[in-house]
Design an enzyme around this catalytic site. Structure first.
Site: not given
Ligand code: UT7
Length: 321
Positions: A112, A247, A277
């Protein structure tokens, strides 16, 4: 000699996939995706469309808006991590399809961050007067490497291409400074493991794997650092900046940096709601839209900044012609 952005262009595939569409195939919701990322929909290529198909259209538009003909090009750099084939490069396909018979062509792999890396390389070639007219394209079709059953990744990415046509000109306008960095120790946080020489038969699968939390922590720091360093390096203050184009990965990352540096909303360009993204395409696609919307005027100071797999990060600061 400075690398002046003489024209911009972009292309996205027509197919729109909304958050509601995704909630029908994976355990997610429009509300979760909007709250955690800001994304509302993304564009997805069909089976017959490859990265070069989008790259060529974005390139043609950038050249037309610059008034540069393909035969005048000295160099084509394509930033991509989803090339049509491991080799030849997408840049060589673009060169052939444009008919840029006098141009050298190569790809840059910095995920990216790729467009910012490619722009810094192009600027160095132009400033050293090695080349005069350079085309830089950022293009990716990462949806082809998404596991549509993995809600951690499939909601984030979309496809697209963006391009700039650069011309060497004397004066105060163009790329004023570039800043690029890598943190290879974090390379396992965001990976496409299959298809390379470590795993040519794709035993580890053909899908993107990501540790979202680790990438998030890195991204916040990387974007902060990229913006701060480039402004300092070029001898400006935050008040001098007219537009920051970060980005487009996650609105929370962008908002964190915007608030940290006290930038008003109107000085930060965001279009990830529509595209998600798009990896290397994200910054040049946003730049092209910002130009077309009249958000950038002559003399403006524009900062482009990105981060991505590698891990990589970097920025460029431009005085708009
Ligand atoms: O160019 C670089 C590319 N990558 C990035 O920029 C990614 C950077 N990271 C992020 O943007 C964030 O970490 C994410 C958007 C991927 C995830 O957000 P988060 O606030 O860090 O969520 P999390 O991973 O802490 O998950 C929170 C909860 C979890 O459930 P529990 O364990 O609290 O019950 C996940 O299982 O949300 C759940 N979860 C979802 N729920 C619904 C994870 N993905 C999803 C989803 N829909 N798509």
């Amino acid at each position: 000699m400075k690398a002046v952005i003489a024209g911009t262009g972009s292309e996205v595939p027509p197919k729109i996939v909304t958050n509601d569409d995704l909630s029908k195939i994976v355990d997610t919701s429009d509300e979760w995706i909007r709250d955690r990322t800001g994304i509302m929909e993304r564009r997805v290529t069909d089976e017959g469309t490859a990265t070069s198909d989008l790259a060529v259209i974005a390139a043609e538009r950038a050249l037309t808006s610059a008034g540069i003909s393909p035969m005048e090009l000295d160099l084509i750099i394509v930033a991509t991590c989803s090339p049509d084939t491991l080799f030849p490069s997408v840049a060589c396909i673009v060169q052939d399809r444009l008919g840029a018979k006098k141009a050298a062509a190569f790809d840059i792999s910095a995920a990216c961050s790729g467009f910012n890396f490619a722009l810094s390389a192009a600027a160095a070639y132009i400033e050293s007067e090695t080349f005069k007219n350079v085309l830089v394209v950022g293009a990716d079709t990462l949806t082809k490497y998404l596991d549509w059953t993995d809600r951690n990744t499939c909601v984030l990415f979309g496809d697209g291409a963006g391009a700039v046509a650069l011309r060497g000109e004397k004066g105060d306008c163009g790329v004023l400074a570039s800043y690029i960095r890598a943190k290879g120790e974090g390379r396992d946080f965001l990976v496409m493991p299959g298809g390379g020489t470590r795993d040519p038969e794709m035993k580890n699968g053909r899908f993107i794997r990501m540790d979202g939390k680790e990438v998030f922590k890195f991204a916040v720091h990387a974007l902060e650092d990229s913006v701060k360093e480039i402004i300092q390096k070029a001898g400006f203050t935050f008040e001098d900046i007219d537009l920051l184009i970060p980005h487009q990965a996650n609105l929370r990352i962008i908002e964190h940096v915007r608030k940290k540096f006290n930038l008003p909303e109107k000085k930060v360009y965001v279009n990830l709601m529509k595209y998600g993204n798009t990896s290397a395409a994200s910054v040049p696609l946003a730049l092209d839209e910002a130009v077309n919307e009249g958000r950038i005027k002559s003399g403006d100071l524009v900062v482009l900044a990105g981060f991505g797999a590698g891990l990589t990060y970097g920025s460029n600061i431009i005085r708009w012609r």
